[in-house]
Motif scaffolding. Sequence first.
Motif, PDB file in Angstrom:
ATOM      1  N   ARG A   1       7.997  -9.215 -27.470  1.00 35.08           N
ATOM      2  CA  ARG A   1       8.244  -8.193 -28.776  1.00 35.08           C
ATOM      3  C   ARG A   1       8.849  -6.916 -28.230  1.00 35.08           C
ATOM      4  O   ARG A   1       9.573  -6.301 -28.873  1.00 35.08           O
ATOM      5  CB  ARG A   1       6.966  -8.281 -29.375  1.00 35.08           C
ATOM      6  N   ILE A   2       8.169  -6.304 -27.219  1.00 37.94           N
ATOM      7  CA  ILE A   2       8.504  -5.013 -26.858  1.00 37.94           C
ATOM      8  C   ILE A   2       9.971  -5.065 -26.422  1.00 37.94           C
ATOM      9  O   ILE A   2      11.092  -4.083 -26.675  1.00 37.94           O
ATOM     10  CB  ILE A   2       7.920  -4.571 -25.577  1.00 37.94           C
ATOM     11  N   HIS A   3      10.381  -5.894 -25.443  1.00 37.37           N
ATOM     12  CA  HIS A   3      11.815  -6.178 -25.145  1.00 37.37           C
ATOM     13  C   HIS A   3      12.787  -6.232 -26.517  1.00 37.37           C
ATOM     14  O   HIS A   3      14.058  -5.569 -26.239  1.00 37.37           O
ATOM     15  CB  HIS A   3      11.921  -7.454 -24.227  1.00 37.37           C
ATOM     16  N   LEU A   4      12.577  -7.178 -27.297  1.00 39.41           N
ATOM     17  CA  LEU A   4      13.219  -7.369 -28.432  1.00 39.41           C
ATOM     18  C   LEU A   4      13.301  -6.205 -29.110  1.00 39.41           C
ATOM     19  O   LEU A   4      14.523  -5.682 -29.567  1.00 39.41           O
ATOM     20  CB  LEU A   4      12.798  -8.457 -29.606  1.00 39.41           C
ATOM     21  N   MET A   5      12.478  -5.170 -29.326  1.00 39.90           N
ATOM     22  CA  MET A   5      12.406  -4.061 -30.085  1.00 39.90           C
ATOM     23  C   MET A   5      13.356  -2.964 -29.409  1.00 39.90           C
ATOM     24  O   MET A   5      14.162  -2.312 -29.927  1.00 39.90           O
ATOM     25  CB  MET A   5      11.002  -3.541 -30.456  1.00 39.90           C
ATOM     26  N   THR A   6      13.103  -3.012 -28.037  1.00 38.57           N
ATOM     27  CA  THR A   6      13.767  -2.073 -27.202  1.00 38.57           C
ATOM     28  C   THR A   6      15.564  -2.524 -27.407  1.00 38.57           C
ATOM     29  O   THR A   6      16.257  -1.706 -27.496  1.00 38.57           O
ATOM     30  CB  THR A   6      13.261  -1.887 -26.005  1.00 38.57           C
TER      31      THR A   6
ATOM     32  N   PHE B   1      16.997  -3.887 -29.763  1.00 39.64           N
ATOM     33  CA  PHE B   1      17.561  -3.592 -30.976  1.00 39.64           C
ATOM     34  C   PHE B   1      17.854  -2.103 -31.126  1.00 39.64           C
ATOM     35  O   PHE B   1      18.775  -1.909 -31.580  1.00 39.64           O
ATOM     36  CB  PHE B   1      16.562  -4.045 -32.051  1.00 39.64           C
ATOM     37  N   PHE B   2      16.787  -1.267 -30.701  1.00 45.52           N
ATOM     38  CA  PHE B   2      17.088  -0.001 -30.611  1.00 45.52           C
ATOM     39  C   PHE B   2      18.315   0.453 -29.395  1.00 45.52           C
ATOM     40  O   PHE B   2      19.071   1.254 -30.128  1.00 45.52           O
ATOM     41  CB  PHE B   2      15.634   0.671 -30.156  1.00 45.52           C
ATOM     42  N   LEU B   3      18.562  -0.233 -28.310  1.00 47.68           N
ATOM     43  CA  LEU B   3      19.696   0.176 -27.772  1.00 47.68           C
ATOM     44  C   LEU B   3      20.860  -0.233 -28.338  1.00 47.68           C
ATOM     45  O   LEU B   3      21.845   0.386 -28.094  1.00 47.68           O
ATOM     46  CB  LEU B   3      19.368  -0.479 -26.278  1.00 47.68           C
ATOM     47  N   VAL B   4      20.925  -1.246 -29.070  1.00 45.04           N
ATOM     48  CA  VAL B   4      22.350  -1.826 -29.606  1.00 45.04           C
ATOM     49  C   VAL B   4      22.359  -0.887 -30.814  1.00 45.04           C
ATOM     50  O   VAL B   4      23.678  -0.586 -31.115  1.00 45.04           O
ATOM     51  CB  VAL B   4      21.890  -3.315 -30.021  1.00 45.04           C
ATOM     52  N   THR B   5      21.552  -0.667 -31.670  1.00 42.96           N
ATOM     53  CA  THR B   5      21.504   0.476 -32.799  1.00 42.96           C
ATOM     54  C   THR B   5      22.203   1.650 -32.181  1.00 42.96           C
ATOM     55  O   THR B   5      23.270   2.412 -32.786  1.00 42.96           O
ATOM     56  CB  THR B   5      20.390   0.584 -33.381  1.00 42.96           C
ATOM     57  N   CYS B   6      21.505   2.201 -31.472  1.00 44.49           N
ATOM     58  CA  CYS B   6      21.874   3.612 -30.653  1.00 44.49           C
ATOM     59  C   CYS B   6      23.330   3.407 -30.086  1.00 44.49           C
ATOM     60  O   CYS B   6      24.266   4.331 -30.313  1.00 44.49           O
ATOM     61  CB  CYS B   6      20.993   4.089 -29.633  1.00 44.49           C
ATOM     62  N   GLY B   7      23.752   2.472 -29.302  1.00 46.12           N
ATOM     63  CA  GLY B   7      24.930   2.180 -28.724  1.00 46.12           C
ATOM     64  C   GLY B   7      26.070   2.150 -29.863  1.00 46.12           C
ATOM     65  O   GLY B   7      27.077   2.771 -29.796  1.00 46.12           O
ATOM     66  N   ALA B   8      25.680   1.397 -31.020  1.00 47.44           N
ATOM     67  CA  ALA B   8      26.805   1.195 -31.914  1.00 47.44           C
ATOM     68  C   ALA B   8      26.982   2.629 -32.801  1.00 47.44           C
ATOM     69  O   ALA B   8      28.096   2.933 -33.015  1.00 47.44           O
ATOM     70  CB  ALA B   8      26.306   0.261 -33.162  1.00 47.44           C
ATOM     71  N   LEU B   9      25.788   3.294 -32.992  1.00 44.49           N
ATOM     72  CA  LEU B   9      26.023   4.683 -33.716  1.00 44.49           C
ATOM     73  C   LEU B   9      26.752   5.815 -32.625  1.00 44.49           C
ATOM     74  O   LEU B   9      27.467   6.428 -33.038  1.00 44.49           O
ATOM     75  CB  LEU B   9      24.569   5.061 -34.158  1.00 44.49           C
ATOM     76  N   GLY B  10      26.278   5.680 -31.537  1.00 40.21           N
ATOM     77  CA  GLY B  10      26.894   6.590 -30.510  1.00 40.21           C
ATOM     78  C   GLY B  10      28.409   6.236 -30.519  1.00 40.21           C
ATOM     79  O   GLY B  10      29.310   7.148 -30.396  1.00 40.21           O
TER      80      GLY B  10
END
Length: 164
Positions: free
Chosen positions: A8-13, A15-24
Amino acid sequence: MTSPPAARIHLMTTFFLVTCGALGGACFGLLLGGRVAAVVAAGAAGPGAGTGAFLSRRQVMAFFQPGIVPVDGYAEGIADAVLVDIATYQAAAFPLPPGGLTEEERDARRTPAYRVAAVDGLPSAVRVSAVDALNAVDQGRDTDHAQAAIDALFLTVYEHRRIR
């Protein structure tokens, strides 16, 4: 077997990285070229971050395995440096052609051996074995005793390594 909290920690991390990458990527593309560049950059950065997270999943899950101690690369590197420096000092203390080295050359090899043996990150078992080896080489009388001490140091450094 991976633990559910680790997954779960890896999945949440991820998701966060993909979201930040797309927004960035979208912000970077918007600044450089407008809306089309923003969509292209977001479309490249988001899946790129997701691919990186997917490829690192095995290493992340191995880190969370119970009973597996992470390898301390710094301590292993210092232990290897101790072994090399003391072996170099032994070669200077017992040169193959008698009288092949001067006292200054021996001291030049002795100083780093003592300095690296006193580093804080060195494991205690390696430190004790290094002190024995340095004492044996400093006595300078018996090459067999010094070689046995160096061999014991080598075995101690080898046993200290987590991955063989």
